[in-house]
Scaffold this motif. Structure first.
Motif, short mmCIF file in Angstrom:
data_model
loop_
_atom_site.label_atom_id
_atom_site.label_comp_id
_atom_site.label_asym_id
_atom_site.label_seq_id
_atom_site.Cartn_x
_atom_site.Cartn_y
_atom_site.Cartn_z
N CYS A 152 0.76 -1.29 0.02
CA CYS A 152 -0.07 -0.07 0.04
C CYS A 152 0.86 1.26 -0.04
CB CYS A 152 -0.82 0.06 1.08
SG CYS A 152 -1.83 1.55 1.38
N CYS A 175 -1.58 6.25 8.49
CA CYS A 175 -1.58 4.77 8.30
C CYS A 175 -1.69 4.05 9.42
CB CYS A 175 -0.32 4.41 7.32
SG CYS A 175 -0.15 2.63 7.21
N ASN A 176 -2.83 3.37 9.61
CA ASN A 176 -3.13 2.69 10.80
C ASN A 176 -2.16 1.46 11.04
OD1 ASN A 176 -5.02 4.13 12.00
ND2 ASN A 176 -6.72 3.15 10.47
N LYS A 177 -1.48 1.01 9.74
CA LYS A 177 -0.75 -0.22 9.74
C LYS A 177 0.64 0.13 10.42
CE LYS A 177 -1.14 -3.75 6.82
NZ LYS A 177 -1.27 -4.85 7.79
N TYR A 233 0.57 4.33 0.78
CA TYR A 233 0.51 5.06 2.11
C TYR A 233 1.33 4.53 3.29
CZ TYR A 233 -3.19 7.20 -0.75
OH TYR A 233 -3.71 7.97 -1.82
N CYS A 274 -6.47 5.93 8.18
CA CYS A 274 -6.04 5.14 7.05
C CYS A 274 -6.38 5.88 5.66
CB CYS A 274 -7.22 3.84 6.59
SG CYS A 274 -7.00 3.22 5.11
N ALA A 303 -10.56 0.21 9.43
CA ALA A 303 -9.07 0.56 9.84
C ALA A 303 -8.09 0.51 8.62
CB ALA A 303 -8.46 -0.12 11.03
N CYS A 304 -8.22 -0.65 7.74
CA CYS A 304 -7.33 -0.84 6.87
C CYS A 304 -7.55 -1.70 5.77
CB CYS A 304 -6.14 -1.72 7.55
SG CYS A 304 -4.77 -2.17 6.42
N ILE A 305 -7.42 -1.36 4.41
CA ILE A 305 -7.68 -1.91 3.11
C ILE A 305 -6.69 -2.48 2.46
CG2 ILE A 305 -10.10 -0.81 3.10
CD1 ILE A 305 -8.89 0.89 0.66
N ALA A 306 -5.55 -2.84 3.14
CA ALA A 306 -4.43 -3.23 2.45
C ALA A 306 -4.54 -4.67 2.18
CB ALA A 306 -3.17 -3.29 3.31
N ALA A 328 -5.66 5.22 2.50
CA ALA A 328 -6.08 4.59 1.38
C ALA A 328 -7.74 4.58 1.41
CB ALA A 328 -5.74 3.12 1.18
N ASN A 343 -5.77 -1.87 -3.74
CA ASN A 343 -6.17 -2.20 -2.27
C ASN A 343 -7.08 -3.26 -2.46
OD1 ASN A 343 -4.79 0.44 -2.02
ND2 ASN A 343 -4.93 -0.38 0.11
#
Ligand SMILES: Cc1cc2nc3c(=O)[nH]c(=O)nc-3n(C[C@H](O)[C@H](O)[C@H](O)COP(=O)(O)OP(=O)(O)OC[C@H]3O[C@@H](n4cnc5c(N)ncnc54)[C@H](O)[C@@H]3O)c2cc1C
Ligand code: SF4
Length: 338
Positions: A119, A129-131, A121, A138, A156-159, A140, A148
């Motif tokens: 990703c 970026c939450n990750k 970002y 996030c 929280a995340c779409i990685a 993205a 994604n």
């Protein structure tokens, strides 16, 4: 310049001890992902524990008829191993579709499992970026999300997980052997990678102080009716937009068993037990494969730029399963380049 210590592990016990001593340490194997992440300040390990000389570089047949691949076996040596080529060609094909020859020469089996998302970002420390930084948001979801996920996402995340090898390992139902301060354990492949949920900082169920020692393949390799089909922006050196690993066992034209997994669509290789079960006993034809694809994609959700992945995934599944049924797998190359 951010300073860090370098320590070379002389044994497995040494590697575990060096990690237990410093919770901000990271193992380094081929370094093809970790070094990039350090250069971009995404990862800032206080200590690098070099595991590249540990005796985890063997491919061995197991007593149960399977294959044990040491965590340090290079991607290229797995792909061209004669037993892998003969009995697990889906895995060879997946590996040879990834990265470049130079990268495959360096990349290890363990590092491939644990490579981080691509990703954009995540790699840009100026962006939320939450990750990378839990609780920051996030970028993205409302941003450029063409690469994604469309399945298993969270607020929280779409990685997506970027590995090709792992998509084949999901179909083969591999096991991951690990060791750490609390001893050895084995993780079923389906349980190794996680969905993001509200903790996208954790890609896997491996504890931070644990070391992957090997990947074990069971005896069944789907060597006759298989394929690994990777759809990407250019034919080499590009991550998957969508990929499908498929293995079928056929009785004439009837499906006795179907297994398939998707890459490039979720935070982990994506399997759907219901869709696989629905194929059992059916004729191996496009109509049946399209129905299975519809089941897989029933809950798929695009985020704008990646909406196209839903129809692309459907077509890729139908084509991959049809290729597997015909016994016309996608083979990248039969020649080893020195
Ligand atoms: C330009 C580029 C293109 C690429 N294209 C693709 C592609 O198309 N498909 C694809 O699948 N991959 C692709 N890759 C990714 C590549 O496959 C990975 O970088 C590689 O597999 C990582 O292996 P490594 O040994 O170099 O890991 P490292 O960089 O050494 O480590 C990666 C991570 O794994 C951890 N780690 C490594 N080994 C262990 C272990 N035994 N136990 C515990 N933790 C461990 C490290 O701490 C680190 O967090 C690409 C990479 C690059 C740079
Ligand atoms: S999708 Fe995940 S990795 Fe990408 S910006 Fe959002 S939280 Fe970060």
């Amino acid at each position: 310049m951010i300073n860090f210590e370098y320590a070379r592990a002389g044994s497995l016990a040494d590697a575990v001890r060096l990690m237990a001593d410093n919770p901000k340490a990271k193992f380094i194997a081929g370094g093809t992902n970790l070094v990039d992440l350090m250069k971009m300040d995404v990862e800032q390990p206080a200590r690098l524990i070099d595991i590249s000389r540990l005796p985890l570089d063997k491919v061995e047949e197991t007593s149960g008829g399977g294959l044990r691949i040491g965590a340090l076996v290079r991607n290229v040596d797995i792909a061209y191993h004669p037993v892998v080529e003969r009995r697990y060609p889906m895995l060879s094909s997946a590996l040879l579709s990834g990265a470049s020859q130079q990268l495959r020469n360096m990349a290890s089996a363990g590092g491939n499992l644990l490579q981080r998302t691509r990703c954009p970002y995540f790699y840009d420390i100026a962006m939320a970026c939450n990750k990378r930084h839990p609780g920051s948001g996030c970028s993205a979801i409302e941003g450029l999300n063409r690469m994604n996920a469309i399945l298993g996402t969270s607020d929280a995340c779409i990685a997506v997980h970027p590995s090709d090898m792992c998509v084949a390992l999901a179909v083969l139902e591999a096991k991951v052997h690990v060791t750490g301060p609390r001893g050895d354990r084995t993780i079923a492949f389906a349980d190794f990678h996680r969905l993001p949920g509200d903790m996208p900082q954790h890609d896997t169920t491996l504890e931070a102080d644990e070391l992957v020692t090997a990947i074990e393949l069971p005896a069944r390799g789907f060597a006759t009716n298989y394929t690994y089909l990777k759809i990407r922006d250019r034919l080499s050196y590009a991550f998957a937009l969508v990929s499908v690993a498929a293995g079928l066992e056929l009785d004439g034209g009837t499906i006795r068993e179907a297994r398939f997994a998707l890459g490039g669509v979720a935070h982990k290789p994506w399997r759907n037990a219901q869709a696989e079960a629905a194929l059992r006993g059916q004729s191996a034809n496009e109509a049946a494969f399209a129905q299975a694809a519809d089941l897989v994609l029933r809950d798929a959700k695009g985020f704008g730029h990646n909406d196209f992945k839903i129809s692309l995934a459907r077509r890729t599944m139908v084509r991959a399963l049809s290729q597997a049924a015909r016994g016309t797998p996608q083979v990248q190359s039969n020649k080893k380049i020195a």
